[in-house]
Design an enzyme around this catalytic site. Structure first.
Site, PDB file in Angstrom:
ATOM      1  N   HIS A  58      31.181  35.374  74.502  1.00  0.00           N
ATOM      2  CA  HIS A  58      30.066  36.284  74.240  1.00  0.00           C
ATOM      3  C   HIS A  58      29.530  36.019  72.838  1.00  0.00           C
ATOM      4  CE1 HIS A  58      32.375  38.081  77.477  1.00  0.00           C
ATOM      5  NE2 HIS A  58      31.233  38.640  77.858  1.00  0.00           N
ATOM      6  N   ASP A 101      35.145  38.394  85.632  1.00  0.00           N
ATOM      7  CA  ASP A 101      34.011  38.464  84.716  1.00  0.00           C
ATOM      8  C   ASP A 101      34.377  39.138  83.393  1.00  0.00           C
ATOM      9  OD1 ASP A 101      34.006  41.216  85.154  1.00  0.00           O
ATOM     10  OD2 ASP A 101      32.146  41.226  86.306  1.00  0.00           O
ATOM     11  N   SER A 102      33.380  39.439  82.588  1.00  0.00           N
ATOM     12  CA  SER A 102      33.590  40.029  81.265  1.00  0.00           C
ATOM     13  C   SER A 102      34.305  41.373  81.312  1.00  0.00           C
ATOM     14  CB  SER A 102      32.240  40.219  80.568  1.00  0.00           C
ATOM     15  OG  SER A 102      31.585  38.993  80.456  1.00  0.00           O
TER      16      SER A 102
END
Length: 185
Positions: A58, A101-102
């Site tokens: 990120h 995922d995140s």
């Protein structure tokens, strides 16, 4: 948005269903050329690819430290694909993959990718850039199909490639570098 997603999904499914009978010589135009190319890739794909997600990063300037600390950046998962290299070592393939995922939730993705070879040959050191188009589904969107169109950068040696894409976004949303490896066999 949902109508576009459904239309793209139906078009993709019809391409795969019609892969056997590509009487394409009598067709013209960009849609016919695209359909012919996708059908040819499906029929002539001579390798199977194993997809291994590597890292999710990120963009630190787009998120608070607390938010970064809450994200999963180890996207455990696996995928499989069907692909081919043309005479110029360009890569084309279909794939399906699922990864964490995140938010540490499962995210499936299915799609098609094309990478234009810029350096080297498929049997040795090679690198290129391209695009992937497909559909994903995320828990934060209630697993509704979401279309994706993303850039790809790829570099590898022979049948092992490291790929990367960047998901654009705004402050606090998106702006994610995702990397995965493909191993052809």
């Amino acid at each position: 948005m949902m109508k576009i997603t459904i239309l793209l999904l139906i078009s993709t499914l019809s391409l795969c269903a019609n892969a056997e009978d590509s009487g394409a010589d009598s067709q013209s135009g960009w849609y016919a050329q695209l359909k012919n190319h996708l059908t040819e890739v499906w029929q002539k794909s001579d390798q199977t690819d194993l997809y291994v997600p590597l890292v999710t990063y990120h963009n630190r300037s787009m998120y608070s430290r607390e938010k970064i600390d809450s994200f999963n950046e180890r996207p455990w998962g696996l995928g499989i694909g069907k692909s081919m290299r043309d005479a110029d070592s360009n890569w084309d393939g279909y794939y399906v993959m699922a990864f964490k995922d995140s938010h540490d939730d499962w995210e499936p993705i299915v799609g098609y990718g094309h990478v234009k070879n810029l350096v080297g040959q498929a049997s040795g050191l090679n690198a290129g850039v391209g695009l992937t188009a497909g559909f994903t589904a995320r828990s934060d969107y209630n697993y509704k199909p979401l279309p994706v169109l993303l850039p790809i950068a790829a570099m590898g040696y022979d049948k092992v490639i490291v790929n990367a894409t960047y998901v654009p976004g705004t402050k606090g949303n998106g702006n994610v570098l995702f990397m995965w490896s493909t191993v052809a066999f």
